[in-house]
Design a protein around this motif. Structure first.
Motif, PDB file in Angstrom:
ATOM      1  N   LYS A   1      27.282  56.866  64.676  1.00  0.00           N
ATOM      2  CA  LYS A   1      25.831  56.856  64.370  1.00  0.00           C
ATOM      3  C   LYS A   1      25.056  57.036  63.486  1.00  0.00           C
ATOM      4  CE  LYS A   1      22.824  60.280  66.509  1.00  0.00           C
ATOM      5  NZ  LYS A   1      21.758  60.361  65.252  1.00  0.00           N
TER       6      LYS A   1
ATOM      7  N   GLU B   1      22.767  53.756  61.452  1.00  0.00           N
ATOM      8  CA  GLU B   1      21.231  54.290  61.002  1.00  0.00           C
ATOM      9  C   GLU B   1      21.013  54.182  59.813  1.00  0.00           C
ATOM     10  OE1 GLU B   1      21.310  59.138  61.770  1.00  0.00           O
ATOM     11  OE2 GLU B   1      20.912  58.692  64.293  1.00  0.00           O
TER      12      GLU B   1
ATOM     13  N   ALA C   1      26.151  54.635  70.596  1.00  0.00           N
ATOM     14  CA  ALA C   1      25.507  55.389  69.156  1.00  0.00           C
ATOM     15  C   ALA C   1      25.740  53.932  68.426  1.00  0.00           C
ATOM     16  CB  ALA C   1      26.995  56.204  68.926  1.00  0.00           C
TER      17      ALA C   1
END
Length: 224
Positions: free
Chosen positions: A72, A76, A101
């Motif tokens: 995750k 990002e 994720a």
């Protein structure tokens, strides 16, 4: 990914012997170079800050930070390497969470070496790896935990044509492009075109996210 250099891979697994096995298999390939190893997700993130990579081979269950959280956080970052999750089906109930994720695919740890290497190469090109048979097993077991009973029709799907909805449903059920083509009596190239349009309309990164969305929206439901 350019073709004039090896695929740069980082292997993340908390078991040194397992990690060494993956490294040995990868390093035996002329077109793949292992550029780093880590024993947990936090160490992997720290390693990836100064070390560029194309693919991260990620275990799920690890101390300090597990593979789901690490995936995750990696996704990002934006321009991050692709993540290929390795899981043990009988014990890892977080595999589906890793796909949510942002992992680009998953394999079981008992996957034959040639399939593992093929998956690394496919993921490195920006595509995803969702083995149809494994998809069915994992999603049937875990996808019902994503949400309570979803609405009969999710507004996110309204941008799709009926044919595109049909293709997305079959993708969610774990069918390959060839199987979808046979099921709908269309050419495999047409399936690929429909899938590209589905991804663009729904702003999905790859086939893995399409599978997740098919379950999240209730287009495909698990058997209870």
């Amino acid at each position: 990914m350019t073709t004039d250099r090896p695929i740069r891979v980082i292997v993340v697994d908390d078991q040194p012997l397992v990690r060494a096995g993956f490294v040995m298999v990868l390093e035996a390939q002329a077109d793949i170079a292992v550029v780093g190893e880590a024993g947990d997700g936090a160490a992997a993130l720290e390693l990836l800050a100064p070390v560029p990579a194309d693919v991260v081979v990620m275990d799920i269950r690890m101390p300090v930070m597990d593979g789901v959280e690490a995936t995750k956080l990696l996704v990002e970052r934006g321009d991050a390497p692709k993540v290929l999750v390795l899981t043990t089906f009988d014990t890892d109930e977080d595999a589906f969470a890793a796909l949510q994720a942002g992992a680009s695919g998953f394999l079981l740890k008992n996957t034959p070496p040639e399939d593992f290497l093929s998956a690394v190469r496919v993921v490195a090109t920006g595509d995803s790896v969702v083995a149809p048979r494994v998809t069915r097993l994992l999603l049937d077991r875990f996808a019902g935990r994503l949400t309570p009973e979803p609405e009969p029709r999710d507004a996110r799907l309204d941008v799709l044509t009926d044919r595109e909805r049909g293709v997305l449903e079959l993708v969610g059920r774990g069918l390959s492009n060839t199987e979808i083509a046979d099921s709908l009596f269309i050419a495999e190239a047409t399936v690929k075109t429909h899938l590209s349009r589905i991804l663009a309309k729904l702003q999905l990164r790859d086939r893995v996210q399409a599978v997740v969305l098919a379950y999240e929206t209730g287009l495909v439901r698990t058997e209870r």
